[in-house]
Design an enzyme around this catalytic site. Structure first.
Site, PDB file in Angstrom:
ATOM      1  N   CYS A 221      -0.006   3.748   2.730  1.00 30.56           N
ATOM      2  CA  CYS A 221       0.495   3.285   4.034  1.00 30.56           C
ATOM      3  C   CYS A 221       1.988   3.575   4.145  1.00 30.56           C
ATOM      4  O   CYS A 221       2.466   4.049   5.182  1.00 30.56           O
ATOM      5  CB  CYS A 221       0.254   1.788   4.205  1.00 30.56           C
ATOM      6  SG  CYS A 221      -1.469   1.272   4.036  1.00 30.56           S
TER       7      CYS A 221
ATOM      8  N   CYS B  30       0.840  -1.207   0.000  1.00 31.95           N
ATOM      9  CA  CYS B  30       0.000   0.000   0.000  1.00 31.95           C
ATOM     10  C   CYS B  30       0.875   1.258   0.000  1.00 31.95           C
ATOM     11  O   CYS B  30       1.566   1.546   0.982  1.00 31.95           O
ATOM     12  CB  CYS B  30      -0.914  -0.018   1.226  1.00 31.95           C
ATOM     13  SG  CYS B  30      -1.756   1.533   1.572  1.00 31.95           S
TER      14      CYS B  30
END
Length: 201
Positions: free
Chosen positions: A84, A81
């Site tokens: 993230c 991600c």
């Protein structure tokens, strides 16, 4: 030309001057070494951003967070991600700031162990943050990449047992589609994960 003996420094004066020079040289060398070490460590800290795996390894286990009576910030994430990853440095600094007061829990959505939590909190985009009170009850959530200050404000409110002010903040997310258990009507499913389900990490 002859030197007058009274113009020549005495041995104690020579020794004192030499000792003073040596002490000054020693202090200059020590300061130079200390500055070199500080610059080296400072440059390492700037270039080494914490990885998601490191943050997860240092996070509070979920079962501990749900029983230690401290409020919790639960983050659903994945190593792939990009949102993230972009928040890793901020999450590291927030953990350093709030770790005495708040549990930081990280749950990898690629680990099928966390499927019940993924479904419970309707995780369909990551990062997905859930704010829990000291009893483990969900108070608020936010989805997507968040500015550090928004998370800091939310954590401060969580600690103060106030309403989480920016709980509906939305940011850039990585789409995530949780694999759900197969239908019990399908005899081939055996009540387990369908093919292509979540991998354990």
């Amino acid at each position: 030309m002859t030197l007058d003996p009274s113009d020549m420094p005495s041995d104690p004066e020579v020794n004192a001057a030499t000792s003073s020079q040596r002490l000054r040289n020693f202090l200059v060398a020590m300061v130079a070494i200390a500055l070199s070490i500080a610059l080296f460590l400072g440059s390492r800290q700037q270039t080494e951003q914490p990885s998601l795996s490191t943050l997860a390894a240092d996070s509070t286990p979920l079962e501990v967070a749900l029983t230690n009576q401290k409020p919790t910030l639960m983050e659903f994430y994945a190593n792939w991600c990009t949102s993230c990853q972009a928040m890793a440095d901020d999450m590291h600094s927030l953990k350093q700031e709030f770790s005495d007061q708040v549990n930081f829990v990280m749950l990898n959505v690629d680990n099928s162990k966390w499927l019940p939590e993924v479904l419970k909190f309707d995780v369909d985009g990551i990062p997905h943050f859930v704010f829990l009170d000291g009893d483990g009850e969900a108070l608020a959530s936010s989805v997507g990449q968040q500015p550090r200050q928004i998370l800091a404000d939310n954590l401060a409110a969580l600690v103060a047992e106030e309403t989480v002010p920016r709980s509906q903040a939305m940011g850039q997310t990585s789409i995530f589609q949780p694999a759900v258990r197969g239908s019990q009507d399908d005899p081939r499913s055996h009540g387990g994960m369908p093919a292509g389900g979540l991998e354990r990490s």
